[in-house]
Design an enzyme around this catalytic site. Structure first.
Site, PDB file in Angstrom:
ATOM      1  N   GLY A 145       0.816  -1.204   0.000  1.00 24.20           N
ATOM      2  CA  GLY A 145       0.000   0.000   0.000  1.00 24.20           C
ATOM      3  C   GLY A 145       0.846   1.249   0.000  1.00 24.20           C
TER       4      GLY A 145
ATOM      5  CG  PHE B  34       0.352   4.962   4.562  1.00 28.13           C
ATOM      6  CD1 PHE B  34       0.832   6.256   4.663  1.00 28.13           C
ATOM      7  CD2 PHE B  34      -0.970   4.773   4.220  1.00 28.13           C
ATOM      8  CE1 PHE B  34       0.000   7.341   4.450  1.00 28.13           C
ATOM      9  CE2 PHE B  34      -1.808   5.850   4.009  1.00 28.13           C
ATOM     10  CZ  PHE B  34      -1.322   7.144   4.122  1.00 28.13           C
ATOM     11  N   GLY B  35       3.185   1.329   3.185  1.00 30.56           N
ATOM     12  CA  GLY B  35       4.113   0.263   3.493  1.00 30.56           C
ATOM     13  C   GLY B  35       3.716  -1.044   2.841  1.00 30.56           C
TER      14      GLY B  35
ATOM     15  CG  ASP C 162      -8.297   3.819   2.703  1.00 33.00           C
ATOM     16  OD1 ASP C 162      -8.880   4.148   1.652  1.00 33.00           O
ATOM     17  OD2 ASP C 162      -7.215   3.212   2.709  1.00 33.00           O
TER      18      ASP C 162
END
Length: 807
Positions: free
Chosen positions: A388, A390-391, A500
């Site tokens: 994703g 963010f990581g 989200d």
């Protein structure tokens, strides 16, 4: 000769030699041995007899006037790449006919295609070679004389090129693999092979055979450790190329990476889940063999096969479990070559009197973030489960207990990213609900931040629904929505918004049940009544209109997303998806919900449920409590499955395919950047060719050694910032592109003061080096000089632009 016509007349025939004047010769002469124009002294006379007829009026008849040849457009010097065509042409003037001949370095030309079209001379040499270079001369002559024009032709040798190199070589374990690449070049060539970033050095089992036109990597007695990508680097003084050849060694797969984990299931059955092998033997895993053994005193201790054709990494044991008996389980993987050794044995499980697994109630434990150890000190990291913004998420196995978990590895290049990771961990560790994924621990070290979560093995909800063995109906959809609402009600009661919610973040607990969990709290935030929260993030198809308008978000912002998920769940269509991201955002902003023919079999209660969630007015949307109390939520409890119509899955399959295509497109950006970095191969040595001196020319040696230097480079801006003048209230995008390796760390400054992310200011730094400072609702105080500073171990670079906010 005029006179009395009665007198007798005579005609005299004579021979005349015509010679051009010196002035004519000088005007057509050119300088330089390879220059254009005739060479001095090349114009010569040629005798020819012309009869001169006298006129009947007794006047002398004029002699025929001949002009020698000359070039009005001479040949021109040219440079041609090897393999292309040499085309030389010139334009002549003078009396025709002409006789044309061509010379190459003073010798007659016996190659190419010469032609004469009127006054245009031409020579074409197809697919030229280096030996075709040199001085070309065109000689033209007629009855009055001869001239010539010359030109210098340079054939530029092509840099080294690979000729149909293989992409993959496959051998069975124990056989010899030969990875051969042929190449062509006009210059001396050197080649080397690289594996795992190290140059391959000749040994007893692996060696390199180099020739003038090929290089072959030989791997004798191939084994699993030889599998991987082998990069050939070929260099001459004009350039270099590289190519990756994948070596696959087919063998039996390794055992499954973890022991089977037993999940909670009612009745006389249970579900086993495990991790696939770390190495599949080079051939795709076809299936698994599940075995069980009855434990306890007096038992024979023999393993019995439960199934030999399990196609996934989970299996429901439906029969054969006796009350009050103890059992253990193990799994084997198999591919086209053979079957693996068994996995580690599971924990011993004891069945109760009803044949139900005895289970302890779920206990939610608090924990302290570990800042001393790394996650690898306690867990084995296996395959990647997802990726994703963010990581990345990897499967983990606890080294002592064998428990399978999931680990979210955060990007941590900048301090603000690390703070965001810590905020998510602190938030999710406080959430304890059966419908929310649970946080089991966290590691915060200088090199990385990792959150350990429970492993949810069932996959995405929508992927489960399109499975051919799954019955998709309106009541089952209502049951899924009820579970989503129960989880959302829990976090809303704590004044937390998820922000989200989308199908990818709703997953099934196992591969056969109908229980779900909500995951990914990367954007979740706790609302503060005194400070409105505005965000500029989310997935366009599922964000609410207030997000796009940059208005304060509320708990009801999540409810819009719940309604969109329900719409897709029942129809397979996304209500606001456009042909582009901008079109999608425009459709969301308009908030005009329509129920097309896909809803003709859907109940009015379901339509009313969705309509009361997908409302532009935040105040009119249903809350979680109101949605759970909606009449549609009770419909599945009384519906008879026998008389419930099965919903079609074709459109949902197309929707999922389109979503995967989008993910692939984003992944390609990262893959292109990785390909760019992989082209800068590190580690070089001087290869040898049979029969040659192992010493390389300085040019080749320098080229090979520079590969490592190309991998390491200080930051630079391939796209600089540009000054901007914007009206007040608009959104500012300051964009640049940063290159360098290792990946530079980025800091933004305004008037030399460091900027921090806020509700109005956000920084996006993509894998391809694109970096953007996004500033919403610009004010006059935002005017000033903005600087992007990029730094890595190799150096530092700056780029600035001035922002002016008017109005």
């Amino acid at each position: 000769m005029s006179g009395d016509p009665s007198k007798k007349r005579y005609v005299s025939t004579f021979r005349m030699y015509l010679q051009p004047s010196v002035q004519d010769q000088d005007s057509s002469a050119g300088g330089g041995s390879l220059g254009n124009g005739p060479t001095p002294g090349t114009v010569v006379s040629r005798s020819r007899t012309y009869p001169v007829q006298l006129a009947t009026e007794n006047k002398p008849g004029p002699a025929a006037e001949l002009n020698p040849p000359r070039f009005t457009e001479p040949l021109k010097d040219c440079t041609v790449d090897e393999g292309c065509d040499i085309v030389l042409h010139g334009v002549l003037a003078g009396s025709q006919p002409f006789h044309i001949s061509w010379l190459h370095n003073g010798e007659p030309v016996h190659f190419g295609t010469p032609s004469l079209d009127g006054v245009v001379v031409r020579l074409v040499v197809d697919d030229c070679l280096p030996e075709d270079a040199g001085a070309y001369t065109c000689v033209a002559e007629n009855a009055a004389g001869k001239t010539s024009s010359s030109a210098a032709v340079c054939v530029r040798g092509l840099p080294v090129q690979l000729k149909d190199p293989p992409k993959q070589v496959e051998v069975r374990a124990g056989e010899t693999a030969r990875l051969q690449c042929c190449f062509s070049s006009s210059f001396p060539v050197a080649a080397c092979w690289i594996h795992n970033k190290d140059q391959v050095v000749d040994g007893s089992r692996i060696w390199v055979e180099n020739g003038d036109k090929h290089s072959t990597l030989v791997v004798a007695e191939a084994q699993a450790s030889d599998v991987g990508s082998y990069i050939i680097v070929v260099r001459d003084r004009k350039g270099w190329v590289q190519h990756a050849v994948s070596l696959t060694v087919i063998d039996r797969p390794q055992p499954p990476a973890s022991c089977p984990v037993i999940s909670q299931i009612s009745g006389s059955s249970l579900v086993l889940s495990w991790s696939g092998p770390c190495y599949d033997g080079g051939s795709a895993i076809v299936g698994y063999v599940v075995e069980t053994k009855k434990e306890g005193p007096g038992e024979p201790g023999e393993w019995k096969e439960l199934t030999g054709c399990c196609r996934s990494t989970s299996y429901r044991v439906r029969s054969g479990l006796e009350p009050l008996c103890e059992y253990s389980f193990r799994v084997r993987a198999y591919n086209a070559v053979g079957i693996s050794r068994p996995s580690k044995e599971s924990d011993i499980i004891k069945m109760d009197t009803e044949g139900k697994v005895q289970e302890e109630p779920q206990i939610y434990e608090d924990f302290v973030i570990d800042t001393t150890n790394k996650v690898t000190d306690h867990y084995t990291v296996l395959e990647r489960l997802g990726m994703g913004k963010f990581g990345q998420v990897f499967q983990l196995v606890h080294k002592e207990s064998g428990r399978v978990c999931a680990g979210k590895f955060y990007k941590g290049r900048r301090s603000m990213e690390r703070e965001a990771a810590r905020r998510e961990i602190q938030l999710i560790k406080s959430l304890h609900h059966p419908k929310l994924v649970q946080c089991l621990g966290a590691y915060d070290s200088r090199s990385e931040i990792v959150m350990v979560m429970e492993y949810v093995a069932g996959g995405e909800l929508f992927e489960r629904i399109v499975d051919d063995n799954f019955e998709h109906t309106e009541p089952t959809s209502a049951r899924y929505m009820q579970q989503i609402l129960e989880g959302m009600r829990y976090i809303h009661q704590r004044n937390i918004v998820h922000l989200d919610l989308k199908p990818e973040n709703v997953v099934c607990v196992d591969s056969s049940g109908t229980n779900i969990k909500i995951i990914d709290f990367g954007l979740a935030s706790k609302l503060d009544p005194t400070t409105p929260l505005k965000i500029m993030q989310g997935t366009p198809e599922f964000v609410a209109p207030e997000v796009i308008s940059f208005e304060p978000v509320e708990l009801a912002t999540d409810m819009w997303s719940v309604g969109v998920i329900c719409y897709i769940l029942l129809s397979g269509e996304s209500p606001f998806q456009g042909n582009s991201e901008s079109e999608t955002l425009a459709l969301v902003t308009a908030a005009e919900l329509e129920f097309d023919e896909d809803f003709k079999e859907i109940s009015d209660q379901a339509r009313d449920f969705i309509s009361n969630l997908v409302k532009k007015d935040v105040r009119r949307r249903l809350s979680c409590d109101e949605a759970l109390a909606h009449p549609w939520m009770a419909s599945f409890a009384t519906a008879n499955p026998r008389y419930t119509k099965t919903l079609p899955k074709e459109k949902m399959k197309k929707y999922l395919a389109k979503q995967k295509w989008k993910k692939t497109g984003k992944a390609l950006l990262a893959l292109k950047r990785l390909a760019l970095l992989s082209s800068k191969v590190d580690g070089t040595s001087r290869p040898t060719s049979p029969g040659e001196d192992p010493g390389l020319t300085p040019e080749v040696e320098k080229a090979l050694k520079s590969l490592e230097e190309k991998l390491l480079s200080q930051p630079y801006f391939s796209q600089p910032l540009m000054d901007q003048v914007v009206p007040r209230g608009s959104t500012v995008h300051l964009i640049c592109n940063i290159q360098g390796y290792p990946d530079p760390e980025v800091e933004w400054l305004k008037e030399e003061e460091s900027l921090k992310e806020s509700s109005r200011l956000r920084v996006e730094y993509e894998e391809d080096g694109s970096c953007m400072l996004l500033l919403a609702d610009a004010e006059s105080g935002d005017s000033g000089l903005y600087t992007c500073r990029a730094a890595n171990s190799q150096g530092e670079a700056h780029c600035s632009a001035r922002l002016s906010v008017e109005g």
